[in-house]
Each structure stands twice: as structure tokens, then as C-alpha cells.
Design an enzyme around this catalytic site. Structure first.
Site, short mmCIF file in Angstrom:
data_model
loop_
_atom_site.label_atom_id
_atom_site.label_comp_id
_atom_site.label_asym_id
_atom_site.label_seq_id
_atom_site.Cartn_x
_atom_site.Cartn_y
_atom_site.Cartn_z
N GLY A 8 26.04 40.39 47.95
CA GLY A 8 26.00 39.42 46.54
C GLY A 8 27.30 38.70 46.36
O GLY A 8 27.66 38.51 45.34
N GLY A 11 27.40 35.72 43.58
CA GLY A 11 27.43 35.81 42.33
C GLY A 11 28.56 35.68 41.67
O GLY A 11 29.45 34.78 42.18
N GLN A 12 28.70 35.91 40.47
CA GLN A 12 29.80 35.58 39.52
C GLN A 12 31.08 36.12 40.01
O GLN A 12 32.01 35.44 40.47
CB GLN A 12 29.57 35.94 38.02
CG GLN A 12 30.76 35.35 37.13
CD GLN A 12 30.84 36.32 35.96
OE1 GLN A 12 30.59 37.43 35.65
NE2 GLN A 12 31.57 35.73 34.87
N ILE A 35 21.38 36.69 49.58
CA ILE A 35 20.02 36.75 49.76
C ILE A 35 19.69 35.06 49.89
O ILE A 35 20.16 34.26 49.36
CB ILE A 35 19.45 37.53 48.49
CG1 ILE A 35 19.74 37.01 47.14
CG2 ILE A 35 19.81 38.95 48.83
CD1 ILE A 35 19.09 37.53 45.99
N TYR A 143 20.76 49.63 32.47
CA TYR A 143 21.94 48.91 32.98
C TYR A 143 23.15 50.06 33.08
O TYR A 143 23.78 50.44 34.25
CB TYR A 143 22.71 47.81 32.26
CG TYR A 143 23.72 47.23 32.96
CD1 TYR A 143 23.74 46.45 34.17
CD2 TYR A 143 25.01 47.24 32.26
CE1 TYR A 143 24.90 45.92 34.56
CE2 TYR A 143 26.05 46.55 32.77
CZ TYR A 143 26.03 45.77 33.99
OH TYR A 143 27.25 45.40 34.11
N LYS A 147 24.51 52.18 36.05
CA LYS A 147 25.99 52.11 36.29
C LYS A 147 26.57 53.79 36.40
O LYS A 147 27.48 54.22 37.30
CB LYS A 147 26.86 51.71 35.50
CG LYS A 147 26.75 50.10 35.38
CD LYS A 147 27.07 49.65 37.00
CE LYS A 147 26.96 48.01 37.03
NZ LYS A 147 27.17 47.61 38.27
C1 AKB Z 1 27.13 42.41 31.18
O1 AKB Z 1 27.45 41.98 29.79
O2 AKB Z 1 26.00 43.07 31.29
C2 AKB Z 1 28.52 42.45 31.97
C3 AKB Z 1 29.15 44.02 32.00
C4 AKB Z 1 30.18 44.05 30.88
O3 AKB Z 1 28.91 44.80 32.68
N1 AKB Z 1 29.27 41.53 31.89
#
Ligand code: AKB
Length: 316
Positions: A8, A11-12, A35, A143, A147
Site C-alpha cells: 500500500g 497511499g496517504q 496495486i 472500519y 481494526k
Molecule cells: C479515517 O477517518 O477513516 C481515518 C482514521 C482516523 O482512521 N483517517
């Protein structure tokens, strides 16, 4: 000398971390894994090796690890919170099936692994202020769920197989190099772009919504410092709270107006982003990272604002 693979890498975080790692360990020792839809460009491509390395393809990861005799993997492939909510199965495939591929390769080939977690791993029942290192983690977003799973699976591979897994819970990251894509905290980066372009900023996050934020140079320091830390000092592994500053939209607006008094902002709250932000902490406590590997941020809101405005003015 370390041999590092960044998955990755375009990415940022990856685009800047790869360059930072090359400056520390030598260009030839850091492979930019990408990728095909996100090819490396410019100095990322020219300064060192690059290989297609899709996190969802375990054989591809193993081939790169063997070819370059890799001993450390930075696994940065993930969808950010807002994009993930629209594509939950893809978020899981990249975040968790992908992590599983990385951990298996690491187990077989003796690699250390860094995989970021996030303030998104906390949820509405988590204490919102000075959120402790070890506390309730019941997020309601995919998300966050991925995590928390990242943290648990990484600890599992350490405890069961001895894989050297380490991680931090990143706050919102602010950078002038590669913009974030599809996160809840993106506004804190976008606002600087509007200020430098002389445009009014339309803020998707409501007044009074506090979240932890960090300037990218500190985030890069955290990655390197944690992976270099003496394992004998680590009581925790996956994942450490790290903090630098906490602000709401009014706070960052006021910081920018010190240098650009004419800058204007209005609110158009995005319900999904706001719901995410409301379920995340206002400010987290990073005492364990400070004690176990000497974590210390160097930028606060004001010094970051000065640097962001200067660097973005040069770039735009
Ligand atoms: C998001 O906002 O999805 C990310 C994070 C805080 O994990 N920047």
C-alpha cells in the site's frame, strides 16, 4: 541492514513512509509494493525498487519477500472509514483477509509486521475523554470492526507463533503530500487546501466535534520508532494509542485565521461522517506509548498550521 516491504506504498501514509524508510535504511532496501490501479510516480518510482504486491494475493507477497530477502513488512493496505462503510465486504477482504496473508508470509519467512489500527477501533461505549490504552472497543462501523480484528489477529500471531507484530492507533493524519481518500477525519486536511486556494471551506463535521489529529511527520516517526523499539520494553503490541492534538472544526479554523484572517468556513454536516466522529473519542491517552517506546509528538496545532500553510503554498 533491514530489507523492508511497504504494502500500500502509494497511499496517504505509504507514499511518505516509503521515502522516509529509504532515507534511513537505503533506497535499495525498501520495496514500494503497489496495486496496478495505484502505480508509483515520480521519486517514489525512481528512488528504489517497486513491485506489484496486492495484499489479497498471498503468493504475490511471498514472492516479493523471497526476491528481496524481506525481514520487515509495513502493511498499509486498507479502505478508510467512509469508503469502507459503502463497501463492507471489500473492506474486510483487504483489511482482514489481506492481513491474514501478510501474517502467514511473515510466520513462514520470519518477518516483523506493522499494521496500523485507528481511533476508529473505539466505539460509542468507550470513554470519550483521555481514552485509556486498554478499554472498551465495541465499534459500530465495519472500519472499526476490522481494526479491532486487526489488533486481535496481530496479537494472536505474536502470542501463538512469535511473529513480531506491532501497531499504533492512528488519529486523523494531516499531510501536504498525498491527500487522504474517504476518511472521516479528511476535513482536517482539506481545510488547509481551501485556505491556501483562497476558497471558502464547507465543513462536513459539526462544530464542537473533537477528534485526535496528527501531522504526518510525527506519524512517520511513530512507525519507525515503534518498529525499532526494544521488544523487552513492550508490554503492549497491538495496538498503541498515540496522540498529538485534539481539535474541533472551530479550533482548526481559528488556527488558520491567525495567518489567513480572511479565510471563511460554513457547515454542511455529512450524516455518515458525523455519526463516525460522534462514536470516536474526543482525545486519547498515549501514556503507554510514551512509557514503552518513548513516543513523543513534535507538532501541535499551531506549528502544524504554520508548516502546512507554507508547504501547501509552495506546492499549489
Ligand atoms: C479515517 O477517518 O477513516 C481515518 C482514521 C482516523 O482512521 N483517517
Amino acid at each position: 541492514m533491514k530489507n523492508i516491504l511497504v504494502i500500500g506504498a502509494t497511499g496517504q501514509i505509504g507514499s511518505e513512509l516509503t521515502m522516509r524508510l529509504r532515507s534511513i535504511y537505503g533506497n535499495e532496501h525498501v520495496v514500494c509494493g503497489y496495486i496496478p490501479s495505484a502505480k508509483p510516480q515520480g521519486e517514489l518510482r525512481e528512488s528504489g525498487p517497486y513491485e506489484i504486491c496486492d495484499v489479497t494475493n498471498g503468493e504475490q507477497i511471498a514472492a516479493v519477500v523471497l526476491k528481496y530477502n524481506i525481514d520487515t513488512i509495513y502493511n498499509l493496505a486498507a479502505l478508510l472509514s467512509v469508503v469502507a462503510e459503502g463497501r463492507p465486504q471489500l473492506a474486510w477482504k483487504i483489511g482482514i483477509d489481506g492481513l491474514w496473508n501478510v501474517l502467514e508470509v511473515a510466520r513462514e519467512h520470519g518477518c516483523a509486521v506493522f499494521t496500523p489500527s485507528s481511533i476508529g477501533s473505539f466505539g460509542p461505549e468507550t470513554p470519550a475523554d483521555h481514552t485509556p490504552q486498554d478499554t472498551i472497543q465495541r465499534p459500530r462501523t465495519i472500519y472499526g470492526v476490522s481494526k479491532v480484528t486487526t489488533e486481535l489477529l496481530s496479537d494472536y500471531y505474536h502470542n501463538k507463533y512469535g511473529v513480531d507484530t506491532r501497531s499504533v492507533r492512528f488519529p486523523g493524519l494531516i499531510s501536504y503530500v498525498t491527500p487522504p481518500g474517504g476518511g472521516t477525519t479528511d476535513y482536517a486536511c482539506d481545510i488547509y487546501y481551501s485556505a491556501v486556494r483562497g476558497e471558502k471551506f464547507v465543513c462536513p463535521i459539526g462544530k464542537g466535534t473533537y477528534m485526535d489529529m496528527m501531522y504526518m511527520p510525527d506519524a512517520l516517526n511513530a512507525c519507525v520508532q515503534l518498529m525499532e523499539a526494544d521488544p523487552a520494553r513492550l508490554i503492549h503490541r497491538n495496538s498503541f494509542n498515540i496522540a498529538a492534538m485534539s481539535f474541533d472544526p472551530e479550533g482548526v479554523l481559528a488556527a488558520i485565521r491567525k495567518y489567513k484572517p480572511e479565510f471563511e468556513m460554513e457547515y454542511q454536516v455529512d450524516p455518515l461522517k458525523q455519526a463516525n466522529a460522534d462514536s470516536w473519542p474526543n482525545s486519547i491517552d498515549d501514556i503507554c506509548a510514551r512509557q514503552e517506546w518513548d513516543w513523543k509528538p513534535t507538532f501541535d496545532l499551531d506549528s502544524m498550521t504554520v508548516d502546512m500553510l507554507e508547504k501547501l503554498s509552495q506546492r499549489l
